[in-house]
Scaffold this motif. Structure first.
Motif, mmCIF file in Angstrom:
data_model
loop_
_atom_site.group_PDB
_atom_site.id
_atom_site.type_symbol
_atom_site.label_atom_id
_atom_site.label_comp_id
_atom_site.label_asym_id
_atom_site.label_seq_id
_atom_site.Cartn_x
_atom_site.Cartn_y
_atom_site.Cartn_z
ATOM 1 N N MET A 1 0.840 -1.203 0.000
ATOM 2 C CA MET A 1 0.000 0.000 0.000
ATOM 3 C C MET A 1 0.874 1.251 0.000
ATOM 4 S SD MET A 1 -2.990 -0.766 2.718
ATOM 5 C CE MET A 1 -4.407 -1.782 2.307
ATOM 6 N N ARG A 2 1.950 1.186 0.779
ATOM 7 C CA ARG A 2 2.822 2.348 0.862
ATOM 8 C C ARG A 2 3.429 2.656 -0.506
ATOM 9 N NH1 ARG A 2 8.283 3.936 2.780
ATOM 10 N NH2 ARG A 2 8.995 1.817 2.457
ATOM 11 N N SER A 3 3.931 1.622 -1.184
ATOM 12 C CA SER A 3 4.562 1.904 -2.470
ATOM 13 C C SER A 3 3.523 2.378 -3.485
ATOM 14 C CB SER A 3 5.342 0.700 -2.985
ATOM 15 O OG SER A 3 4.475 -0.382 -3.159
ATOM 16 N N ALA B 1 3.412 6.095 -5.276
ATOM 17 C CA ALA B 1 3.492 6.176 -6.736
ATOM 18 C C ALA B 1 2.413 7.071 -7.332
ATOM 19 C CB ALA B 1 3.394 4.774 -7.338
ATOM 20 N N THR B 2 1.453 7.502 -6.518
ATOM 21 C CA THR B 2 0.399 8.353 -7.087
ATOM 22 C C THR B 2 0.932 9.760 -7.302
ATOM 23 O OG1 THR B 2 -0.422 8.882 -4.890
ATOM 24 C CG2 THR B 2 -1.516 7.082 -6.056
ATOM 25 N N LEU C 1 -6.824 7.407 -3.466
ATOM 26 C CA LEU C 1 -7.221 6.036 -3.171
ATOM 27 C C LEU C 1 -7.540 5.210 -4.421
ATOM 28 C CD1 LEU C 1 -7.465 4.279 -0.672
ATOM 29 C CD2 LEU C 1 -9.888 4.826 -0.592
ATOM 30 N N PRO C 2 -8.443 5.705 -5.299
ATOM 31 C CA PRO C 2 -8.730 4.885 -6.485
ATOM 32 C C PRO C 2 -7.501 4.644 -7.361
ATOM 33 C CG PRO C 2 -9.886 7.004 -6.598
ATOM 34 C CD PRO C 2 -9.320 6.885 -5.222
ATOM 35 N N GLN C 3 -6.620 5.645 -7.441
ATOM 36 C CA GLN C 3 -5.432 5.458 -8.281
ATOM 37 C C GLN C 3 -4.444 4.499 -7.633
ATOM 38 O OE1 GLN C 3 -3.787 9.164 -9.634
ATOM 39 N NE2 GLN C 3 -5.732 9.847 -10.469
ATOM 40 N N ALA C 4 -4.296 4.606 -6.301
ATOM 41 C CA ALA C 4 -3.377 3.704 -5.606
ATOM 42 C C ALA C 4 -3.897 2.269 -5.688
ATOM 43 C CB ALA C 4 -3.218 4.129 -4.151
ATOM 44 N N ALA C 5 -5.223 2.094 -5.579
ATOM 45 C CA ALA C 5 -5.803 0.756 -5.639
ATOM 46 C C ALA C 5 -5.481 0.112 -6.985
ATOM 47 C CB ALA C 5 -7.311 0.836 -5.436
#
Lengths: 224, 363
Positions: A109-111, A115-116, A140-144
């Motif tokens: 999750m951190r990486s 990266a967003t 959140l949606p982009q990290a997911a």
């Protein structure tokens, strides 16, 4: 071949035992994943915090849990920590694998969050959105999306690692296969059957992710 | 009352002081263009107004409300401003329509249909109505920036801030974005623009602010700043825009820097890559040729200027040393470099004045 299949798996009702073992594997994997994801999010939030009081324990947690074999942790919990309680072995396994997976998930999750694009968050803020709204609608949606492939392989890893729970008396899929092969003296056949079932589980996970991608694409297409 | 008021703004990054006691105001309908060398705090000033950088000291008032105040409703003050970034910052997981309606539907509770109608209207104004359902990654840089501007306009801001809006664009796409900004200025939008497009600044700005020495060094109308700068650093900055000059003291001078400067120079005046290439070639050949006249130390000055009225580029080289006229050699002795210069230039001349060979070439 079919005769062997029938004799070993169907005739003696072995398939029912296998199903029970499979159920244990699925239970441990599923609940450990839920626990690991929730806990992992917490650890990730702590790890990304500016305060050292939160950041350092989270870093240590991640380092220790990722750096030691999950079987050791399982034995520690089963034979030492929860030894005096009458906690079910299955629950101990779920806690163990949950804690272990949490460390991996916190890092993934951190990486993904790192990266967003910070510029898009700035754009949200200057439009007048709060920091939380910017996180909710953009980060959140982009990290997911970024985390998805790694999350998928984490799940598959988790399922395979649960095969060690036989050490603490749980009759999971691996244990069942082992028992039947010992009883029938047909290890080659039974191990292949076991591997195929694990393979099926992995494909199931891959399939679920592929399906979610397809639904998402269709949704995006429908808007056009 | 002024729409933006900045009072005593100070900002440092670590030990580096970027802005020191900066104060200025922007009135309604003004188009303020901030120019200055790199690292002079242009972007920091702009970002401070949006409070994307937290000032160390000072106050900033937006339409009478202090955004730097403790407990200020920053989100609501920010809604009065729109900010356009160098990197566009469209939300990459949403299509253009969603990008545009997100803020008004969520923040102003505008009904979806109304927001979509408004988005369509604004996209039409920037000429991108057909991109309503496209994803940002399928748009060109210029299109993305136009969408970004339209997205800001959805919130009907009183002020638009532009942070180098064309710096990340292909030269061919700069025009469309500038046109959009021109349209906004024409409608009376209050704007603050940080840009390197000097011709655009001159044309659109109602006031030019030149930043140097950690603050507003000189400001005035475009005519005052570009044609009649008064203070030393402004004069040097403006001069640098119009000329290329280089002092060469060694055979190992920075040729790449010269080439780079000529390329930028060429782009600025729209000379085209062919002319810029020819200029690079002539400059390089002549510099090396004139090393021949040097006695012990090399002391060469090069300057390039563009005359808009005569539509020609003049390249001057002053080389100290013994007299040497590269253009007066017999054809057999003529070096390759000189031949190239003669072929590519329209006019060339040489004179020798008090120990200096003066070469002038027109291209």
């Amino acid at each position: 071949m079919f005769q062997k299949f029938y004799d070993l798996l169907i005739a003696g009702g072995a398939w029912l035992t296998i199903l029970e073992g499979l159920w244990a594997t699925v239970q441990i994997s599923f609940f450990a994943l839920v626990l690991g994801t929730l806990l992992g999010a917490e650890v990730c939030a702590m790890r990304r915090s500016k305060h050292k009081i939160l950041k350092i324990p989270a870093s240590i947690y991640i380092a220790v849990l990722r750096g030691s074999p999950v079987l050791m942790l399982l034995m520690l919990f089963y034979y030492v920590v929860f030894a005096k309680t009458d906690m079910d072995a299955l629950v101990v396994a779920i806690i163990t694998f949950g804690l272990n997976t949490a460390a991996y998930i916190a890092e993934l999750m951190r990486s993904a969050l790192d990266a967003t694009d910070k510029g898009q968050v700035e754009a949200m803020r200057t439009l007048g959105f709060s920091g939380f709204a910017a996180f909710r609608y953009v980060t959140l949606p982009q990290a997911a999306e970024i985390a998805k492939p790694v999350y998928q392989s984490t799940i598959i890893n988790l399922i395979q690692w649960t095969s060690v729970v036989g050490y603490v008396t749980i009759t999971d899929l691996t244990r069942v296969i082992n028992n039947i092969s010992a009883r029938t003296m047909q290890p080659l056949f039974m191990i292949i059957v076991g591997m195929i079932i694990y393979l099926g589980l992995s494909y199931l996970v891959t399939g679920i992710f592929a399906l979610s991608d397809r639904i998402k694409k269709r949704k995006a297409g429908a808007k056009k | 009352m002024s729409l933006i008021e900045v009072k005593g703004l100070c900002k440092s990054f670590g030990n580096l002081e970027v802005l020191k006691d900066v104060s200025f105001t922007v009135d309604e309908g003004e188009v303020v263009v901030i120019i200055g060398g790199s690292g002079c705090g242009k972007s920091v000033t702009l970002r401070s107004i949006e409070l994307l950088e937290k000032p160390d000291k000072g106050q900033i008032f937006i339409n009478g409300r202090e955004i730097t105040a403790k407990g200020a409703d920053i989100d609501s003050i920010r809604r009065e401003m729109g900010m356009v970034y160098q990197s566009f910052n469209l939300f990459s997981h949403m299509n253009i329509e969603e990008n545009m309606i997100l803020a008004p539907t969520r923040l102003l509770k505008m009904p979806r249909e109304e927001a979509v109608a408004k988005a369509k209207d604004l996209l039409k104004q920037v000429g991108l109505l057909d991109k309503l359902h496209a994803m940002p990654q399928n748009l060109s840089g210029g299109q993305k920036q136009r969408v970004a501007i339209a997205r800001c306009l959805m919130m009907e801001p009183k002020i638009m801030l532009f942070d180098e809006p064309t710096s990340a664009l292909d030269p061919t796409m700069v025009g469309e974005v500038l046109a959009t900004m021109r349209m906004l200025a024409k409608k009376g939008m209050t704007m603050i623009i940080v840009t390197h497009e000097m011709n655009f600044a001159k044309e659109i700005g109602s006031r030019i602010m030149f930043l140097a020495d950690k603050g507003v060094y000189e400001q005035g109308t475009p005519a005052e700043i570009f044609d009649n700068p008064r203070k030393e650093k402004t004069i040097a900055f403006i001069k640098k825009l119009k000329f290329i000059s280089m002092h060469i003291e060694s055979r190992d001078f920075d040729l790449m820097e010269l080439h780079g400067n000529i390329t930028t120079f060429g782009e600025r005046y729209g000379l085209g890559s062919k002319a810029a290439y020819r200029l690079q070639l002539c400059a390089e050949e002549l510099i090396y040729e004139m090393f021949k006249c040097a006695e012990d130390e090399i002391d060469t000055d090069l300057s390039i200027e563009y005359s808009e009225s005569e539509k020609c580029i003049r390249l001057n080289i002053d080389a100290k040393g013994k007299e040497y006229n590269p253009f007066a050699l017999s054809e057999d002795d003529e070096p390759m470099g000189v031949m190239i210069v003669k072929r590519t230039s329209q006019n060339y001349s040489h004179s020798y004045v008090s120990g200096t060979n003066k070469i002038s070439v027109e291209i």
